[in-house]
Design a protein around this motif. Structure first.
Motif, PDB file in Angstrom:
ATOM      1  N   ILE A 161       0.825  -1.209   0.000  1.00 56.29           N
ATOM      2  CA  ILE A 161       0.000   0.000   0.000  1.00 56.29           C
ATOM      3  C   ILE A 161       0.859   1.260   0.000  1.00 56.29           C
ATOM      4  O   ILE A 161       0.342   2.370   0.004  1.00 56.29           O
ATOM      5  CB  ILE A 161      -0.959   0.035   1.213  1.00 56.29           C
ATOM      6  CG1 ILE A 161      -0.189  -0.157   2.518  1.00 56.29           C
ATOM      7  CG2 ILE A 161      -2.056  -0.997   1.072  1.00 56.29           C
ATOM      8  CD1 ILE A 161      -0.978   0.231   3.744  1.00 56.29           C
ATOM      9  N   MET A 162       2.165   1.069   0.035  1.00 63.22           N
ATOM     10  CA  MET A 162       3.080   2.212  -0.014  1.00 63.22           C
ATOM     11  C   MET A 162       4.221   1.871  -0.956  1.00 63.22           C
ATOM     12  O   MET A 162       4.569   0.703  -1.110  1.00 63.22           O
ATOM     13  CB  MET A 162       3.637   2.513   1.385  1.00 63.22           C
ATOM     14  CG  MET A 162       2.523   2.781   2.399  1.00 63.22           C
ATOM     15  SD  MET A 162       3.143   2.988   4.075  1.00 63.22           S
ATOM     16  CE  MET A 162       3.293   4.758   4.116  1.00 63.22           C
ATOM     17  N   LYS A 163       4.757   2.881  -1.566  1.00 65.58           N
ATOM     18  CA  LYS A 163       5.903   2.713  -2.483  1.00 65.58           C
ATOM     19  C   LYS A 163       5.672   1.588  -3.471  1.00 65.58           C
ATOM     20  O   LYS A 163       6.571   0.781  -3.763  1.00 65.58           O
ATOM     21  CB  LYS A 163       7.193   2.466  -1.669  1.00 65.58           C
ATOM     22  CG  LYS A 163       7.517   3.610  -0.707  1.00 65.58           C
ATOM     23  CD  LYS A 163       8.869   3.427  -0.085  1.00 65.58           C
ATOM     24  CE  LYS A 163       9.174   4.462   0.978  1.00 65.58           C
ATOM     25  NZ  LYS A 163       9.358   5.833   0.463  1.00 65.58           N
ATOM     26  N   ASN A 164       4.454   1.518  -3.978  1.00 64.50           N
ATOM     27  CA  ASN A 164       4.072   0.395  -4.837  1.00 64.50           C
ATOM     28  C   ASN A 164       3.964   0.789  -6.310  1.00 64.50           C
ATOM     29  O   ASN A 164       3.305   0.112  -7.096  1.00 64.50           O
ATOM     30  CB  ASN A 164       2.753  -0.216  -4.342  1.00 64.50           C
ATOM     31  CG  ASN A 164       1.676   0.833  -4.123  1.00 64.50           C
ATOM     32  OD1 ASN A 164       1.859   2.007  -4.497  1.00 64.50           O
ATOM     33  ND2 ASN A 164       0.559   0.443  -3.529  1.00 64.50           N
ATOM     34  N   GLY A 165       4.622   1.872  -6.692  1.00 66.90           N
ATOM     35  CA  GLY A 165       4.497   2.370  -8.062  1.00 66.90           C
ATOM     36  C   GLY A 165       5.059   1.431  -9.111  1.00 66.90           C
ATOM     37  O   GLY A 165       4.469   1.274 -10.186  1.00 66.90           O
ATOM     38  N   ALA A 166       6.181   0.792  -8.818  1.00 72.35           N
ATOM     39  CA  ALA A 166       6.791  -0.070  -9.829  1.00 72.35           C
ATOM     40  C   ALA A 166       6.348  -1.518  -9.651  1.00 72.35           C
ATOM     41  O   ALA A 166       5.947  -2.192 -10.596  1.00 72.35           O
ATOM     42  CB  ALA A 166       8.316   0.017  -9.715  1.00 72.35           C
ATOM     43  N   CYS A 167       6.389  -1.963  -8.417  1.00 68.89           N
ATOM     44  CA  CYS A 167       6.114  -3.368  -8.095  1.00 68.89           C
ATOM     45  C   CYS A 167       5.341  -3.348  -6.791  1.00 68.89           C
ATOM     46  O   CYS A 167       5.680  -2.607  -5.876  1.00 68.89           O
ATOM     47  CB  CYS A 167       7.427  -4.128  -7.936  1.00 68.89           C
ATOM     48  SG  CYS A 167       7.347  -5.625  -6.936  1.00 68.89           S
ATOM     49  N   ALA A 168       4.282  -4.132  -6.720  1.00 70.62           N
ATOM     50  CA  ALA A 168       3.413  -4.057  -5.545  1.00 70.62           C
ATOM     51  C   ALA A 168       3.674  -5.176  -4.539  1.00 70.62           C
ATOM     52  O   ALA A 168       2.885  -5.385  -3.626  1.00 70.62           O
ATOM     53  CB  ALA A 168       1.947  -4.087  -5.970  1.00 70.62           C
ATOM     54  N   SER A 169       4.780  -5.883  -4.708  1.00 70.02           N
ATOM     55  CA  SER A 169       5.044  -6.967  -3.766  1.00 70.02           C
ATOM     56  C   SER A 169       5.385  -6.393  -2.394  1.00 70.02           C
ATOM     57  O   SER A 169       5.755  -5.221  -2.278  1.00 70.02           O
ATOM     58  CB  SER A 169       6.214  -7.822  -4.270  1.00 70.02           C
ATOM     59  OG  SER A 169       7.414  -7.082  -4.196  1.00 70.02           O
ATOM     60  N   VAL A 170       5.256  -7.227  -1.374  1.00 72.24           N
ATOM     61  CA  VAL A 170       5.748  -6.811  -0.056  1.00 72.24           C
ATOM     62  C   VAL A 170       6.856  -7.768   0.363  1.00 72.24           C
ATOM     63  O   VAL A 170       6.873  -8.940  -0.025  1.00 72.24           O
ATOM     64  CB  VAL A 170       4.636  -6.812   1.034  1.00 72.24           C
ATOM     65  CG1 VAL A 170       3.582  -5.778   0.706  1.00 72.24           C
ATOM     66  CG2 VAL A 170       4.025  -8.189   1.228  1.00 72.24           C
ATOM     67  N   HIS A 171       7.788  -7.235   1.139  1.00 76.15           N
ATOM     68  CA  HIS A 171       8.854  -8.106   1.647  1.00 76.15           C
ATOM     69  C   HIS A 171       8.255  -9.091   2.634  1.00 76.15           C
ATOM     70  O   HIS A 171       7.354  -8.756   3.392  1.00 76.15           O
ATOM     71  CB  HIS A 171       9.953  -7.275   2.319  1.00 76.15           C
ATOM     72  CG  HIS A 171      11.236  -8.041   2.443  1.00 76.15           C
ATOM     73  ND1 HIS A 171      11.466  -8.904   3.482  1.00 76.15           N
ATOM     74  CD2 HIS A 171      12.316  -8.098   1.637  1.00 76.15           C
ATOM     75  CE1 HIS A 171      12.656  -9.467   3.313  1.00 76.15           C
ATOM     76  NE2 HIS A 171      13.199  -8.982   2.198  1.00 76.15           N
TER      77      HIS A 171
END
Lengths: 336, 782
Positions: A161-171
């Motif tokens: 939901i944040m910093k997801n402009g290029a890739c929306a995966s989460v660590h």
């Protein structure tokens, strides 16, 4: 799963002579023809192999390297955990529970007791994202070398939901969430025998910088330890995680707060968010909202708002914003 | 036929227990009294195979190893809709360690896309995961390497995987003609002769309960209140611990198939048909089963593939599916969009029910919402229209109470809403409109145990985490499979055996049979050897529809009874009495007139004239004659479930705190095993209510969560306190009067949870699974 050869490394030096690719390189178009990769607990590697994403020719087992699982704690120097320390070892360590509560909580909520017995700390930090497009052999996603993030316009209920402009995966690491809040450092050794230390925050690589990797590790590098600075008697910490289930699940949202207190007032704080972005995030706005404030309901709410201010949820994960706000608030109130 | 009149227990103990006189065939055994007066039936008898399972001695299909055995794997389409121009198997065939390859010309067996437009050499691809070809090799790894060497030239075509998108006129078509598919032996399938327009087939308007009744318009005119609502359920996949699979051992004069199946008989028949063999030359063995919830009735296309590979290689073939294949291709519970319009009078009497549903079983049929709305409540006016919508996705299959689970989720929420509208307690409303005596008893016993009276007004619990209570009920027909036979043998060495092809799906059929035979012969359950799951023995029922116990225990008892009479004949003269004066008890055969005239059962066997004696019995019509066509499906098994939840209104998480499950299954035979079944049904119901959901990617047509990591099932911490009440319900229909419990256990749970969630937060959620996302959305927090 493919056939592979097995190599039991006796030392870090030996292991570093045998390796020729990181797991991330091995699953990318840049993979060497006969990739040789590290395996510690093997939890993530085995999953990637079962999905057919990585086909190593050689597996270098670093799990038997003597001393690499050692945990030491000293009031003055802080905590040092060898890269092969299992999550179960960390969970059971009395001083970690006493001194670094949020770390203990994060570890205790990772995976299952069985997985924690196998999973190593180094492997946990270096594991790849659980994004289901990344994990699917049928989807050539941005992280695997194409230009497409399927998740951004696809099934993104578990995504960033944040910093997801290029890739929306989460660590995937929730242990990292706690370590980040404690300002941990990672010790990395290379094949020339040189040891480097980096801040955990600098260990992770955002997809905007390099979508093919999630951390800075090069092929001839190995995490050897994670260090956590000493704490003071005025420091308090707490960690909360919410998964889709209580048992065995990844975080939909997790948060670690470390606060230095003066009475009921927070003097200094760090707030780390997991499963919010492609890398574990330290929320500066949240820390600022806490510092100098009495930890009460109002502070907790305004911190949660501040932390989520920059959120850019996608079509199916808007619920993660109120979810984060709720657990951020609760984590702060648990410290107060 | 000679008949006699016997008096059987009838009714519910503690409520209306009495007797009923029935005229039955003269060779039927005397009526059993209620369970309280029996020794082994109705008791907590330990599973006969508990030790074998716990120690690992039990051999499941996946454990079977035969000399020279090869491993089969299948190539599956990685695109949801395509024509195949060509397939090049040459490199795979030459790969070292490969012994046979096979291309499907037609995909037959379960999971079959009806092959309407396959005029060419290869089948049309209609879902991602459809099998195309197979390879047999020395190891699974070599077989998988060979699969990678197969070159398929596809012509890609547009596809649709979403239920609503597929109904649009511009949607890509899954089939271009009317579709008929065989019912896969007890699961799936749909009504025959229905029209297909676009991707929509139907409506199905009738069932074995009949067709539409009354006059809907008039019914709604008579109503004081009308409720109109649409409910949605998801696709749920089968998650048996043991995946589908077979080992096929093709010998010149006999094929032996080890199969993880819930229907040995059907696997035999399908294999014989596909390979044009006499049924007598095909033997199917299922000794132990690692779970089956409806999708394992058939040979399956994997079984057909294993057959071809065995025939071509001349070696035994093991072909077990992996978890991904299990999710994408081997069956699922279709989803539903379920519209209900219900009219009611002020007193709660229903005046009309109108039902319409759309669901997708992918390339399969059978996406209905069951018949609960038609049968559970009194409503003089009723109609249903149930449509199948085809999508380019893996086929549906029977899944524990097919249709009913989807239907119950809607109907029982509607009843809850209606009760609120009418200002009636949900139990009071059902007391007015539900005529079932068993459910009435279950409601009230359950309400007392659950302490239903503490239920408060919706959303009245203060605080962020709100408690809620809800209930729902269900109906499942008493289905009996007539072609069910058991043989009981006794041997001179003292052994007593029961034999039938019926399989133990894992619920404890073996133990139940040992109890029934032991009860009849005056022996202990552990004295009885149970040999089942092998088609060398007489045919038994499929393990589906909660059919087994009601179908096979009466023949088991009757065969034991007949055998006992044979033995009485042999010992009567020795005991200087008439055979008709003999009885069994506690391992002894004795005269009812003179207890000193007795002989131990095992001694009697030693003195038999022949090495063994045997008696066989088959299921016949119910006492009272309830057979319709070739089956008996009459009356219902009622169940009522209560749920207590807490809902975190900030995070949206629902936690189920307690379930009270009140069930009936006629005469209960093994209390522990029934409880096991109900626990399992409730837990699966919780998965359905809160967690499980097949996630399809609309852009690529793939399932995104085809593993146990991302497909969420309830695990240990998700399982609440489950309290079970079993209500004995005698109806005097057979020599055991027993029925199954598997399906009823699963039907009402999701609706009970949904009603409890409503009671907690005061906002109804019309779609499952009830995830935090849906709760927060319902609370206007997203």
């Amino acid at each position: 799963m493919n056939k592979f050869s097995w190599y039991n490394a006796k030392s870090v030096e030996e292991a570093l002579q045998e390796v020729n690719a990181t797991v991330s390189e091995a699953l990318s178009p840049k993979s060497p023809e006969a990739p040789a990769v590290f395996k510690s607990g093997g939890v993530d590697l085995l999953d990637l192999m079962k999905e057919g994403l990585v086909k190593p020719h050689k597996i270098i087992n670093i799990n038997q390297i003597e001393g690499l699982d050692k945990i030491t704690y000293d009031k003055k120097d802080g905590l040092r955990m060898g890269a092969n320390a299992t999550l179960a070892q960390i969970e059971a360590h009395p001083q970690i529970k006493e001194t670094y509560l949020a770390l203990h909580q994060a570890v205790a909520h990772a995976g299952t007791p069985q997985l924690r017995t196998m999973a190593s700390l180094g492997g946990n930090l270096a594991q790849r994202t659980r994004c289901w497009y990344f994990r699917s052999i049928h989807h050539e996603c941005l992280r695997k070398g194409s230009g497409t993030c399927f998740a951004r316009d696809g099934e993104n209920e578990y995504h960033a939901i944040m910093k997801n402009g290029a890739c929306a995966s989460v660590h995937a690491s929730s242990v990292a969430t706690a370590l980040l809040a404690f300002d941990a450092r990672v010790e990395i050794q290379n094949s020339k025998g040189k040891k480097n230390e980096v801040n955990l925050a600098d260990f992770f690589v955002a997809p905007g910088d390099d979508s093919s990797r999630e951390n800075i590790l090069e092929a001839d590098e190995l995490i050897t330890a994670v260090m956590v600075p000493p704490t003071s008697s005025k420091m308090r910490s707490y960690y909360m995680k919410q998964g889709a289930r209580e048992s065995y699940d990844w975080a939909l949202a997790d948060v670690a707060v470390v606060a230095e207190m003066s009475g009921t007032t927070c003097k200094k704080a760090s707030v780390a968010l997991g499963a919010a972005a492609p890398v574990p995030l330290l929320s500066k706005p949240a820390a600022q909202a806490l510092e100098g404030k009495i930890l009460d309901e109002a502070t907790a709410s305004s911190t949660a708002e501040a932390a989520m201010k920059g959120a850019t949820p996608l079509a199916k994960n808007g619920y993660k914003v109120p979810l984060f706000k709720s657990i951020i608030k609760r984590t702060i109130l648990a410290i107060a | 036929m000679d008949t006699k009149k016997i008096k059987l227990p009838h009714g519910i103990p503690g409520h209306n227990l009495g007797q009923i006189e029935r005229e039955v065939p003269a060779d039927e055994p005397p009526a059993w009294p209620v369970n309280d007066e029996l020794k082994h039936v109705g008791k907590r008898v330990k599973r006969t195979d508990a030790e074998a399972k716990v120690t690992g001695a039990a051999k499941f299909t996946s454990d079977i190893q035969l000399p020279g055995m090869l491993y089969g794997r299948m190539l599956r389409s990685d695109y949801p809709h395509a024509k195949i121009r060509s397939i090049d198997m040459s490199a795979a065939e030459k790969h070292p360690g490969v012994y046979a390859v096979h291309i499907f010309k037609n995909v037959v067996g379960m999971a079959q896309p009806a092959d309407d437009d396959a005029a060419g050499e290869y089948p049309d691809i209609k879902f991602a995961g459809q099998p195309i070809a197979g390879v047999a090799a020395l190891t699974t790894e070599i077989a998988e390497e060979a699969l990678d060497l197969i070159k398929v030239d596809y012509e890609y075509l547009p596809f649709v995987v979403d239920l609503e998108e597929a109904q649009k006129p511009e949607a890509p078509l899954v089939f271009t003609t009317n579709v008929e598919q065989d019912d896969a032996g007890g699961g799936g399938g749909g009504d025959t002769g229905l029209k297909t327009v676009g991707n929509v087939r139907g409506p199905s308007t009738s069932s074995f309960y009949g067709g539409p009744r009354g006059d809907l318009e008039k019914g709604f005119e008579e109503a004081d209140t009308i409720l109109e609502q649409t409910y949605r359920t998801q696709v749920q996949t089968h998650c048996s611990l043991e995946t589908h699979g077979v080992v096929v051992d093709w010998k010149p004069d006999n094929v032996t198939i080890y199969a993880s199946t819930q229907n040995t008989k059907n696997v035999r028949d399908e294999f014989a048909e596909v390979f044009d063999l006499p049924k007598s030359q095909v033997r199917v063995i299922q000794e132990y089963m690692g779970g089956g919830f409806g999708a394992k009735h058939s040979l399956g296309n994997f079984g057909v593939m294993a057959g071809y590979l065995a025939k071509k290689s001349g070696r035994p073939i093991k072909l077990m599916l992996d978890r991904r294949e299990e999710h994408i291709s081997s069956g699922n519970r279709p989803n539903s969009i379920h519209y209900l319009k219900i009219g009611a009078r002020k007193d709660g009497k229903l005046t009309a029910i109108q039902q319409r549903s759309y669901g997708t079983a992918g390339v399969g049929l059978g996406a209905g919402v069951g018949r609960i709305a038609q049968i559970m409540y009194e409503s003089p006016n009723f109609s249903t229209e149930q449509y199948d919508v085809f999508t380019h996705a893996g086929p549906g299959a029977a899944w524990r109470a097919p249709g009913n689970v989807q239907g119950c989720y809607g109907l029982e929420q509607a009843m809850d809403e209606l009760a609120e509208k009418l200002n009636l307690d949900p139990i009071a409303l059902r007391d007015v409109t539900d005529t079932s005596e068993i459910r009435k008893v279950e409601r009230h016993r359950g309400a007392e145990t659950f302490k239903w009276s503490r239920r408060k007004l919706p959303a009245s619990d203060p605080g962020l985490i709100k408690k809620g209570l809800g209930m729902a009920q269900s109906h499942w027909p008493r289905i009996v499979h007539i072609d069910s036979t058991a043989e009981v043998r006794a041997f001179r060495d003292g052994a007593v055996e029961i034999r039938s092809a019926v399989q133990d799906i894992g619920t404890g059929t073996k133990t139940v049979l040992s109890q029934v035979v032991a009860e009849e012969l005056g022996l202990k359950p552990e004295d009885i050897t149970v040999r089942i799951g092998d088609t060398l023995f007489p045919d038994g029922p499929p393990s589906g529809g909660s059919i087994v116990t009601g179908s096979i225990t009466p023949p088991a008892r009757n065969a034991a009874y007949k055998l006992k009479l044979q033995l009485f004949d042999q010992v009567a003269s020795k005991l200087e009495t008439d055979a008709s004066k003999l009885a069994v008890d506690d391992g002894q055969i004795m005269s009812t007139e003179d207890p000193s005239k007795k002989i131990a059962f095992k001694e009697a066997l030693k003195e038999m004239r022949t090495g063994q004696i045997s008696a066989t019995a088959s299921r016949s019509d119910d006492y009272g004659g309830f057979m319709v066509g070739n089956a008996i499906a009459y009356g219902g098994l009622g169940s009522v479930q209560f749920a207590e939840v807490s809902v975190d209104t900030e995070t949206g998480f629902v936690k189920v705190e307690k379930i009270v499950a009140v069930h009936s299954c006629g005469r209960p035979i093994n209390i522990t095993q029934i409880e096991n079944q109900i626990n399992g049904g409730v837990i699966q119901g919780l998965g359905y209510a809160l967690y499980e959901d097949r996630v399809m990617d609309n852009e690529t047509g793939h399932q995104m969560n085809s593993n146990f990591d991302q497909y969420k099932m309830p695990l240990s911490l998700e399982i609440p306190d489950i309290e079970i009440l079993i209500v004995e319900d005698y109806s005097g229909r057979s020599s055991t009067d027993a029925y199954g419990i598997g399906e009823p256990a699963n039907i009402a749970t999701a609706a009970a949870v949904a009603n409890a969630v409503y009671n907690a937060i005061g906002t109804r959620i019309f779609e499952i699974p009830i995830t935090p996302e849906k709760v927060l959305r319902a609370l206007n927090k997203v």
